[in-house]
Design a protein around this motif. Structure first.
Motif, PDB file in Angstrom:
ATOM      1  N   GLU A  79     118.640  -3.276  23.205  1.00  0.00           N
ATOM      2  CA  GLU A  79     120.256  -2.446  23.772  1.00  0.00           C
ATOM      3  C   GLU A  79     120.878  -3.148  24.971  1.00  0.00           C
ATOM      4  O   GLU A  79     119.612  -3.272  25.930  1.00  0.00           O
ATOM      5  CB  GLU A  79     119.942  -1.176  24.253  1.00  0.00           C
ATOM      6  CG  GLU A  79     119.827  -0.377  22.261  1.00  0.00           C
ATOM      7  CD  GLU A  79     120.002   1.141  22.533  1.00  0.00           C
ATOM      8  OE1 GLU A  79     119.729   1.524  22.814  1.00  0.00           O
ATOM      9  OE2 GLU A  79     119.893   1.539  21.004  1.00  0.00           O
ATOM     10  N   GLY A  80     122.131  -3.450  25.474  1.00  0.00           N
ATOM     11  CA  GLY A  80     122.591  -3.540  26.678  1.00  0.00           C
ATOM     12  C   GLY A  80     123.721  -3.980  25.801  1.00  0.00           C
ATOM     13  O   GLY A  80     124.952  -2.884  25.580  1.00  0.00           O
ATOM     14  N   SER A  81     124.193  -4.606  27.127  1.00  0.00           N
ATOM     15  CA  SER A  81     125.772  -5.274  27.216  1.00  0.00           C
ATOM     16  C   SER A  81     126.050  -6.775  28.078  1.00  0.00           C
ATOM     17  O   SER A  81     124.962  -7.047  27.764  1.00  0.00           O
ATOM     18  CB  SER A  81     127.099  -4.314  28.595  1.00  0.00           C
ATOM     19  OG  SER A  81     126.259  -4.202  29.999  1.00  0.00           O
ATOM     20  N   THR A 108     119.993  -6.273  16.533  1.00  0.00           N
ATOM     21  CA  THR A 108     119.078  -5.903  15.735  1.00  0.00           C
ATOM     22  C   THR A 108     118.163  -7.428  14.666  1.00  0.00           C
ATOM     23  O   THR A 108     119.286  -8.146  14.610  1.00  0.00           O
ATOM     24  CB  THR A 108     119.331  -4.990  14.143  1.00  0.00           C
ATOM     25  OG1 THR A 108     120.551  -5.546  13.411  1.00  0.00           O
ATOM     26  CG2 THR A 108     119.973  -4.209  15.382  1.00  0.00           C
ATOM     27  N   ASP A 139     128.252  -1.589  25.112  1.00  0.00           N
ATOM     28  CA  ASP A 139     127.899  -0.910  24.693  1.00  0.00           C
ATOM     29  C   ASP A 139     127.008  -1.674  23.562  1.00  0.00           C
ATOM     30  O   ASP A 139     127.492  -1.526  22.219  1.00  0.00           O
ATOM     31  CB  ASP A 139     127.836   0.451  24.061  1.00  0.00           C
ATOM     32  CG  ASP A 139     127.273   1.800  23.931  1.00  0.00           C
ATOM     33  OD1 ASP A 139     125.843   1.333  23.636  1.00  0.00           O
ATOM     34  OD2 ASP A 139     127.312   2.602  23.283  1.00  0.00           O
ATOM     35  N   LEU A 140     126.230  -2.495  23.365  1.00  0.00           N
ATOM     36  CA  LEU A 140     125.673  -3.208  22.312  1.00  0.00           C
ATOM     37  C   LEU A 140     124.778  -3.375  22.048  1.00  0.00           C
ATOM     38  O   LEU A 140     123.720  -2.635  22.720  1.00  0.00           O
ATOM     39  CB  LEU A 140     126.168  -4.649  22.224  1.00  0.00           C
ATOM     40  CG  LEU A 140     127.048  -4.921  23.742  1.00  0.00           C
ATOM     41  CD1 LEU A 140     127.326  -6.259  23.718  1.00  0.00           C
ATOM     42  CD2 LEU A 140     128.250  -5.169  21.990  1.00  0.00           C
ATOM     43  N   ARG A 141     124.539  -3.304  20.449  1.00  0.00           N
ATOM     44  CA  ARG A 141     122.634  -2.705  20.002  1.00  0.00           C
ATOM     45  C   ARG A 141     122.637  -3.378  18.965  1.00  0.00           C
ATOM     46  O   ARG A 141     123.172  -4.013  17.705  1.00  0.00           O
ATOM     47  CB  ARG A 141     122.911  -1.240  18.695  1.00  0.00           C
ATOM     48  CG  ARG A 141     121.983  -1.209  18.133  1.00  0.00           C
ATOM     49  CD  ARG A 141     121.746   0.501  17.982  1.00  0.00           C
ATOM     50  NE  ARG A 141     120.558   0.633  17.216  1.00  0.00           N
ATOM     51  CZ  ARG A 141     120.157   0.735  16.225  1.00  0.00           C
ATOM     52  NH1 ARG A 141     120.514   0.012  14.893  1.00  0.00           N
ATOM     53  NH2 ARG A 141     118.794   1.285  15.917  1.00  0.00           N
ATOM     54  N   VAL A 171     114.988  -3.540  17.898  1.00  0.00           N
ATOM     55  CA  VAL A 171     117.022  -3.705  18.678  1.00  0.00           C
ATOM     56  C   VAL A 171     116.318  -4.100  19.671  1.00  0.00           C
ATOM     57  O   VAL A 171     115.473  -3.260  20.446  1.00  0.00           O
ATOM     58  CB  VAL A 171     116.291  -1.835  18.086  1.00  0.00           C
ATOM     59  CG1 VAL A 171     117.905  -2.082  18.410  1.00  0.00           C
ATOM     60  CG2 VAL A 171     116.358  -1.704  16.596  1.00  0.00           C
ATOM     61  N   PRO A 224     114.319   0.721  20.970  1.00  0.00           N
ATOM     62  CA  PRO A 224     115.022  -0.301  21.469  1.00  0.00           C
ATOM     63  C   PRO A 224     114.025  -0.359  22.577  1.00  0.00           C
ATOM     64  O   PRO A 224     113.477   0.290  23.364  1.00  0.00           O
ATOM     65  CB  PRO A 224     116.537   0.455  21.778  1.00  0.00           C
ATOM     66  CG  PRO A 224     115.847   1.594  20.371  1.00  0.00           C
ATOM     67  CD  PRO A 224     114.877   2.486  20.524  1.00  0.00           C
ATOM     68  N   ARG A 246     127.634   3.134  16.750  1.00  0.00           N
ATOM     69  CA  ARG A 246     127.513   2.334  16.561  1.00  0.00           C
ATOM     70  C   ARG A 246     128.273   1.417  15.307  1.00  0.00           C
ATOM     71  O   ARG A 246     127.843   1.097  14.243  1.00  0.00           O
ATOM     72  CB  ARG A 246     126.310   2.314  15.356  1.00  0.00           C
ATOM     73  CG  ARG A 246     125.682   3.704  16.573  1.00  0.00           C
ATOM     74  CD  ARG A 246     124.996   2.276  17.555  1.00  0.00           C
ATOM     75  NE  ARG A 246     124.164   2.745  18.775  1.00  0.00           N
ATOM     76  CZ  ARG A 246     124.269   2.623  20.303  1.00  0.00           C
ATOM     77  NH1 ARG A 246     125.419   1.720  20.708  1.00  0.00           N
ATOM     78  NH2 ARG A 246     123.534   3.216  20.991  1.00  0.00           N
ATOM     79  N   TYR A 271     128.484  -1.436  17.459  1.00  0.00           N
ATOM     80  CA  TYR A 271     128.790  -1.087  19.313  1.00  0.00           C
ATOM     81  C   TYR A 271     129.473  -0.263  19.429  1.00  0.00           C
ATOM     82  O   TYR A 271     130.023   0.650  18.328  1.00  0.00           O
ATOM     83  CB  TYR A 271     130.084  -2.287  19.531  1.00  0.00           C
ATOM     84  CG  TYR A 271     131.502  -2.344  18.612  1.00  0.00           C
ATOM     85  CD1 TYR A 271     132.359  -1.653  19.205  1.00  0.00           C
ATOM     86  CD2 TYR A 271     131.202  -3.458  17.822  1.00  0.00           C
ATOM     87  CE1 TYR A 271     133.774  -1.398  18.400  1.00  0.00           C
ATOM     88  CE2 TYR A 271     132.496  -3.598  16.507  1.00  0.00           C
ATOM     89  CZ  TYR A 271     133.575  -2.910  17.242  1.00  0.00           C
ATOM     90  OH  TYR A 271     134.091  -2.828  15.899  1.00  0.00           O
TER      91      TYR A 271
END
Length: 218
Positions: free
Chosen positions: A214-216, A201, A197-199, A212, A92, A159, A155
Motif C-alpha cells: 500500500e502506498g502512492s 497485490t 491511495d494505491l493497493r 499486499v 499490508p 478499492r 485505488y
C-alpha cells in the motif's frame, strides 16, 4: 521224390515280413499324427495363460510420475496452483519493504510511478496510469516457478480495480533461477486522483497468502 529233397515253402516268412512292414508303417503314421496335433497345442498354450505376452502384445497402462525407460524417475509436475479470489491476504506492507512470498523467495516494488497509458487494444483508453515494477528474488537452491503469478492494482477508498494496459506491461517470466532475480512490469489505468491511495497485490499461488503493498506514486 523223397521228403528230404522237397524245398521249404517261403510263404510263412514272407507273410511275417509283410506284417512287420505294415505295423511299422502304422507306427510312423501315428507318430506323424501326434506331431501335428500335440506339438502346436503345447507351443500355443502359453499365449492363452493369463498375463502371457502374445503376438502384438507389449502395450501397458499409462502411468504418471513413474520411472522412465532409462531407469530414472520421471519428473513430476511442480507448477503451483494458480491464485484465486479466495486466496487469503497477508497484512499490508509499505512500498519500501521486501516481504517473503514463500521460503527463500521475496518480492519488492522497485518503482511505482505516474505515467500516461497508451491504448492499443479494443477497450483500452489512453489516459493517466500507474507503472509498477516488481522484483522477485530467489535465494533458494532451486528454480522457482512464476507462471501463476498475478499482479493487480486497486485505488481509492472503494478499492476500485484498475485495468491493465497491454502497452508497457511485461509479466514475470515463467521461472526464476536459484540465486537470481526476475522482474515484472505492469501499467494500470488509474485516474490522477487515485494515485495517492494505491493497493498493489502479488498473488503467487492459491495456497500462499497474497502479498499486499500500500502506498502512492512517487
Amino acid at each position: 521224390m523223397s521228403s528230404d529233397d522237397q524245398t521249404p515253402d517261403p510263404t510263412p516268412t514272407r507273410s511275417r515280413r509283410r506284417l512287420v512292414i505294415a505295423l511299422a508303417a502304422v507306427a510312423v503314421a501315428l507318430a506323424l499324427v501326434v506331431a501335428f496335433v500335440v506339438v502346436p497345442a503345447v507351443s500355443g498354450g502359453d499365449a492363452d495363460e493369463p498375463g502371457a505376452a502374445g503376438p502384438g502384445s507389449g502395450s501397458s497402462s499409462p502411468t504418471t510420475g513413474g520411472s522412465s525407460d532409462d531407469g530414472t524417475t520421471a519428473p513430476t509436475d511442480t507448477v503451483p496452483p494458480a491464485a484465486g479470489p479466495d486466496t487469503p491476504e497477508a497484512p499490508p506492507v509499505g512500498l519500501d519493504e521486501s516481504p517473503a512470498v514463500v521460503d527463500g523467495v521475496t518480492v519488492r516494488v522497485k518503482s511505482l510511478d505516474a505515467v500516461d497509458g497508451e491504448a492499443a487494444l479494443p477497450g483500452e483508453v489512453t489516459g493517466p496510469a500507474v507503472r509498477a515494477e516488481l522484483e522477485v528474488y530467489n535465494s533458494s537452491a532451486a528454480p522457482v516457478d512464476l507462471s501463476t503469478v498475478v499482479v493487480n492494482l486497486a485505488y481509492g477508498a472503494d478499492r476500485t480495480p484498475a485495468n491493465t494496459f497491454s502497452t508497457g506491461t511485461s509479466s514475470f517470466p515463467a521461472s526464476v533461477a536459484a540465486g537470481a532475480t526476475a522482474d515484472g512490469v505492469y501499467v494500470f489505468a488509474v485516474p490522477v486522483d487515485g494515485h495517492s491511495d494505491l493497493r498493489l497485490t502479488f498473488d503467487y499461488a492459491v495456497d500462499v497468502p497474497v502479498v499486499v503493498f500500500e502506498g502512492s506514486t512517487s
